[in-house]
Design a protein around this motif. Sequence first.
Motif, PDB file in Angstrom:
ATOM      1  N   LEU A 374       0.726  -1.019  -0.040  1.00  0.00           N
ATOM      2  CA  LEU A 374      -0.102  -0.081  -0.035  1.00  0.00           C
ATOM      3  C   LEU A 374       0.893   1.182   0.056  1.00  0.00           C
ATOM      4  O   LEU A 374       0.441   2.256  -0.649  1.00  0.00           O
ATOM      5  CB  LEU A 374      -0.967   0.129   1.013  1.00  0.00           C
ATOM      6  N   LEU A 375       2.218   1.333   0.510  1.00  0.00           N
ATOM      7  CA  LEU A 375       2.899   2.303   0.754  1.00  0.00           C
ATOM      8  C   LEU A 375       3.596   2.596  -0.797  1.00  0.00           C
ATOM      9  O   LEU A 375       3.440   3.474  -1.230  1.00  0.00           O
ATOM     10  CB  LEU A 375       3.955   2.069   1.554  1.00  0.00           C
ATOM     11  N   ARG A 376       3.899   1.499  -1.342  1.00  0.00           N
ATOM     12  CA  ARG A 376       4.254   1.594  -2.952  1.00  0.00           C
ATOM     13  C   ARG A 376       3.186   2.238  -3.743  1.00  0.00           C
ATOM     14  O   ARG A 376       3.566   3.049  -4.448  1.00  0.00           O
ATOM     15  CB  ARG A 376       4.786   0.109  -3.186  1.00  0.00           C
ATOM     16  N   LYS A 377       2.122   1.695  -3.389  1.00  0.00           N
ATOM     17  CA  LYS A 377       0.956   2.391  -4.262  1.00  0.00           C
ATOM     18  C   LYS A 377       0.818   4.046  -3.973  1.00  0.00           C
ATOM     19  O   LYS A 377       0.539   4.661  -4.880  1.00  0.00           O
ATOM     20  CB  LYS A 377      -0.293   1.631  -3.936  1.00  0.00           C
ATOM     21  N   PRO A 426      16.372   4.064   2.534  1.00  0.00           N
ATOM     22  CA  PRO A 426      16.481   4.014   4.135  1.00  0.00           C
ATOM     23  C   PRO A 426      15.033   4.776   4.581  1.00  0.00           C
ATOM     24  O   PRO A 426      14.863   5.802   4.026  1.00  0.00           O
ATOM     25  CB  PRO A 426      17.724   4.506   4.456  1.00  0.00           C
ATOM     26  N   ASP A 427      14.507   4.086   5.374  1.00  0.00           N
ATOM     27  CA  ASP A 427      13.213   4.822   5.983  1.00  0.00           C
ATOM     28  C   ASP A 427      12.216   5.187   5.199  1.00  0.00           C
ATOM     29  O   ASP A 427      11.808   6.375   5.503  1.00  0.00           O
ATOM     30  CB  ASP A 427      13.906   5.979   6.919  1.00  0.00           C
ATOM     31  N   ILE A 428      12.082   4.482   4.280  1.00  0.00           N
ATOM     32  CA  ILE A 428      10.980   4.743   3.002  1.00  0.00           C
ATOM     33  C   ILE A 428       9.954   4.970   3.877  1.00  0.00           C
ATOM     34  O   ILE A 428       8.924   5.873   3.288  1.00  0.00           O
ATOM     35  CB  ILE A 428      11.282   3.736   1.972  1.00  0.00           C
ATOM     36  N   ALA A 429       9.446   4.308   4.753  1.00  0.00           N
ATOM     37  CA  ALA A 429       8.257   4.384   5.348  1.00  0.00           C
ATOM     38  C   ALA A 429       7.917   5.849   5.820  1.00  0.00           C
ATOM     39  O   ALA A 429       6.772   6.408   5.847  1.00  0.00           O
ATOM     40  CB  ALA A 429       7.941   3.393   6.416  1.00  0.00           C
ATOM     41  N   LYS A 430       8.995   6.496   6.342  1.00  0.00           N
ATOM     42  CA  LYS A 430       9.070   7.626   7.025  1.00  0.00           C
ATOM     43  C   LYS A 430       9.206   8.714   6.143  1.00  0.00           C
ATOM     44  O   LYS A 430       8.119   9.845   6.105  1.00  0.00           O
ATOM     45  CB  LYS A 430       9.991   7.781   8.041  1.00  0.00           C
ATOM     46  N   ASN A 431       9.902   8.515   5.055  1.00  0.00           N
ATOM     47  CA  ASN A 431      10.434   9.679   3.875  1.00  0.00           C
ATOM     48  C   ASN A 431       9.533   9.362   2.857  1.00  0.00           C
ATOM     49  O   ASN A 431       9.747  10.168   1.953  1.00  0.00           O
ATOM     50  CB  ASN A 431      11.556   9.463   3.887  1.00  0.00           C
ATOM     51  N   TRP A 432       8.540   8.651   2.839  1.00  0.00           N
ATOM     52  CA  TRP A 432       7.833   8.558   1.503  1.00  0.00           C
ATOM     53  C   TRP A 432       7.462   9.729   0.707  1.00  0.00           C
ATOM     54  O   TRP A 432       7.549   9.717  -0.605  1.00  0.00           O
ATOM     55  CB  TRP A 432       6.953   7.344   1.476  1.00  0.00           C
ATOM     56  N   VAL A 437      12.805  11.108  -2.424  1.00  0.00           N
ATOM     57  CA  VAL A 437      12.150  10.231  -3.065  1.00  0.00           C
ATOM     58  C   VAL A 437      11.715  10.405  -4.384  1.00  0.00           C
ATOM     59  O   VAL A 437      11.879   9.695  -5.489  1.00  0.00           O
ATOM     60  CB  VAL A 437      11.013   9.735  -2.372  1.00  0.00           C
ATOM     61  N   GLN A 438      11.132  11.544  -4.684  1.00  0.00           N
ATOM     62  CA  GLN A 438      10.571  11.911  -6.110  1.00  0.00           C
ATOM     63  C   GLN A 438      11.725  12.404  -7.035  1.00  0.00           C
ATOM     64  O   GLN A 438      11.600  11.889  -8.021  1.00  0.00           O
ATOM     65  CB  GLN A 438       9.619  13.071  -5.932  1.00  0.00           C
ATOM     66  N   ASN A 439      12.899  12.659  -6.559  1.00  0.00           N
ATOM     67  CA  ASN A 439      14.128  12.985  -7.237  1.00  0.00           C
ATOM     68  C   ASN A 439      14.806  11.739  -7.590  1.00  0.00           C
ATOM     69  O   ASN A 439      15.257  11.656  -8.778  1.00  0.00           O
ATOM     70  CB  ASN A 439      15.048  13.959  -6.457  1.00  0.00           C
ATOM     71  N   ARG A 440      14.669  10.772  -6.855  1.00  0.00           N
ATOM     72  CA  ARG A 440      15.210   9.484  -7.096  1.00  0.00           C
ATOM     73  C   ARG A 440      14.350   8.899  -8.189  1.00  0.00           C
ATOM     74  O   ARG A 440      14.819   8.088  -9.254  1.00  0.00           O
ATOM     75  CB  ARG A 440      15.297   8.786  -5.740  1.00  0.00           C
ATOM     76  N   ILE A 441      13.025   8.877  -8.065  1.00  0.00           N
ATOM     77  CA  ILE A 441      12.242   8.438  -9.274  1.00  0.00           C
ATOM     78  C   ILE A 441      12.585   9.118 -10.701  1.00  0.00           C
ATOM     79  O   ILE A 441      12.873   8.260 -11.585  1.00  0.00           O
ATOM     80  CB  ILE A 441      10.756   8.416  -8.915  1.00  0.00           C
ATOM     81  N   ILE A 442      12.794  10.221 -10.236  1.00  0.00           N
ATOM     82  CA  ILE A 442      12.899  11.274 -11.790  1.00  0.00           C
ATOM     83  C   ILE A 442      14.396  10.616 -12.483  1.00  0.00           C
ATOM     84  O   ILE A 442      14.360  10.535 -13.595  1.00  0.00           O
ATOM     85  CB  ILE A 442      12.977  12.488 -11.478  1.00  0.00           C
ATOM     86  N   ASP A 443      15.309  10.416 -11.602  1.00  0.00           N
ATOM     87  CA  ASP A 443      16.780  10.103 -11.787  1.00  0.00           C
ATOM     88  C   ASP A 443      16.597   8.651 -12.570  1.00  0.00           C
ATOM     89  O   ASP A 443      17.105   8.187 -13.534  1.00  0.00           O
ATOM     90  CB  ASP A 443      17.638   9.871 -10.666  1.00  0.00           C
TER      91      ASP A 443
END
Lengths: 447, 447
Positions: A374-377, A426-432, A437-443
């Motif tokens: 659900l977090l991923r979604k 790291p800590d994706i649940a906290k930093n989602w 996170v968005q910049n990493r997806i763009i990269d």
Amino acid sequence: MQEQKDVAIVGSGLVGSLLAIFLRKRGHKVTVFDRRPDVRKVEFSGRSINLAMSNRGWRALREVGIEDEIRKLALPLDKRAMHVEGQEVYFQKYGEDGEAIYSISRGILNRKMIDLAENAGAVFRFEEKVWDVDMQNARLYTGESEKSPWQEYQFDLIFGADGAFSRIRHKMQRQSRFNYSQHFIDVGYKELTILPNEDGSHKLDNSSFHIWPRGEFMLIAMPNLNGSFTCTLFLPFEGDISFESIKTEKDADAFFESYFPDIKGEISNLKKEFFKNPTSAMVTIKCFPWSYYDKITLVGDSAHAIVPFYGQGMNAGFEDIYVLDQKMEKYGNDWQQIFEEYQTERKPNGDAIAELSYRNFLEMSSKTADPMFLLRKKIEKKFASDHPELWTPLYSRVTFSDKAYSEALQIGDRQRAIMDEIMEMPDIAKNWNSPQVQNRIIDLLKE
Amino acid sequence: MQEQKDVAIVGSGLVGSLLAIFLRKRGHKVTVFDRRPDVRKVEFSGRSINLAMSNRGWRALREVGIEDEIRKLALPLDKRAMHVEGQEVYFQKYGEDGEAIYSISRGILNRKMIDLAENAGAVFRFEEKVWDVDMQNARLYTGESEKSPWQEYQFDLIFGADGAFSRIRHKMQRQSRFNYSQHFIDVGYKELTILPNEDGSHKLDNSSFHIWPRGEFMLIAMPNLNGSFTCTLFLPFEGDISFESIKTEKDADAFFESYFPDIKGEISNLKKEFFKNPTSAMVTIKCFPWSYYDKITLVGDSAHAIVPFYGQGMNAGFEDIYVLDQKMEKYGNDWQQIFEEYQTERKPNGDAIAELSYRNFLEMSSKTADPMFLLRKKIEKKFASDHPELWTPLYSRVTFSDKAYSEALQIGDRQRAIMDEIMEMPDIAKNWNSPQVQNRIIDLLKE
């Protein structure tokens, strides 16, 4: 204009009826054979899953001018209602505002489509069983049984719209170099009903697709116009909690009470239907070629039966007809070319939606209740909403676009690989929700 | 001792005949049906690939006491003879000293097996076509055609040994939850012959399996007792160099002359047969379940047809019978248990040898002439010879052992991953024989 052809369609289901309408519009003589009785004159079988008409289905209906008629039979569902154990019901929107899938009863739609095809001039021959086809000469043989005397029919073209267990394909399969597979999953399904309230209203939200995910099994419910819901229970055939293990009324009581407490009031009806309605199997069927020279082609489930977990079976079949019609427009009387290009274009898409549907089977039953999933979604959704030009979610690509299924699968795989990396941060649940996170997806999208 | 059963075997091929011998040995009444004429009374079809009997095949024959009889029909081949374009012929030993595969003509072996089965008391009904089977009651229906009057036979047990296009399986396939696939490769084959010298001797080395690898296609040759070689030309059906593209005698001349200069003297005969003999297709067939309660089971190609590139089709079928016999020994009259354990044990092995055979198709035609591939084989061979306790080559595991095919596939995959890493070592072509390479393999094996 095409020269008029004398055409047989084997199968009066949704895809066969739609094809009849398209072919009549082009002026062909159309006879539709079905081994079953006229669905307009019999009770429904109790083995149906409600249909979810989406973009591809509507496009085909629109092309032939019957979209509005069919809309009247459908209820829009713009979200999932998740009935997770031990939690309040929560909702997940399917797409943008205004985007929805449409719940329709298979039986009601089929009756209507046959009416429309008959009105367009197609002739239906119900309860006439096709046993054999002479492929080279486009002849059909019908009769009471395989061993009884047969009636011979001569046509110019034959379309196999006779479903997953197609007799036409069965004959094609005996050819050398015909590739074929049928793969059953170990989960079966059973139709059940949630009755309307006494005032005729729905007992659950009627603009939602309801899901009770329970790991190895799940229940879904889709609303009908009459206030009822058609439910489908997906359950393993064998095992600890399975169709095999629920033998008595007491077993059924215990099963519904422990896993579906929020529809406890419905148990007596669910239970009655549980023992009355048949348990059905689900199969993925792939084959190739779909066509035989300028004589025969397969459409819909007979060419590519899929498991129902993406709600795309009918939509894919309707899209077959839409594409076939485009090829008729393009190639006129060159039926070999029409069939050739139709099958070449559609085969990878049939394979792709088969794969996507099978994956959704895994996803819907188990993962929809998993917090990491659900977090991923949630991350995907946020990113798609902030950067719609960079990210269309897979579900939307399949359901709300008319781009090729094969493209959706390919892009979906890429998105999945990206999200796999994101979920390792790291800590994706906290930093989602962070810019990192968005910049990493763009990269990752640039790689 | 098992209770005597009245048993039907459908198919008088190699596996059907062997099964008849095993069942007669256990005292059952055995009737073998075949739709074709008695192979002992007709000319061979010109569509056969010579067989390579190896360990698994011999073991089954030995079990039933006919190994020595069959050895007389076979020629041992202890190596490959590689006819690479522009090079001298060179040889690759198959295994250890004394290890060999055995070339046997399919037709000659089949005739002998039927003789042996008849001598053991099996009754053969040739030219009797099975059209239907009543699975629940173990009844067979035979007749001139599907529509003619049928004769009904009642049995206790029915075995489907009727090959890749099995009628028995065809019936089983109509069951719900029966998984099935048939996948054809785009390469066909044709039988050709290299005739003996005038003195009856062989024109090529007669203890070698001859291969002319040519990338997209290849020719192989296996010696016969009479001084001839049975050749098989594997060639794409369509494309630049293909069965389709060789239309005239002139095309055939050009083809044989340019690609097979070292057997130039044979062209007139090769060419004659090229146009006389049929072109055949190759298919991988998988299905499950193989059995129906205590009534029916499939054996050999009807359960698991594979492409011929590992020379294991007959060996796998004979091993089916060996395993089935073990289960009879273990479970006596409990035929359901016999069939259940047989199919559970054999299915993963059928899948594994299908996969290995398909991979060998790719390997034999293209890679056997690739220097890096040959280097890889050389390193593997050296390591296996220095450390036989650590490394059995995949080919030996399949061909010269009786360990499960599934184990061979699994260990083969691990070995391949290790060799992938080894081939990435710097200057591997120069250092291949160094201790570093061997030590690296040992390290990787420990991981």
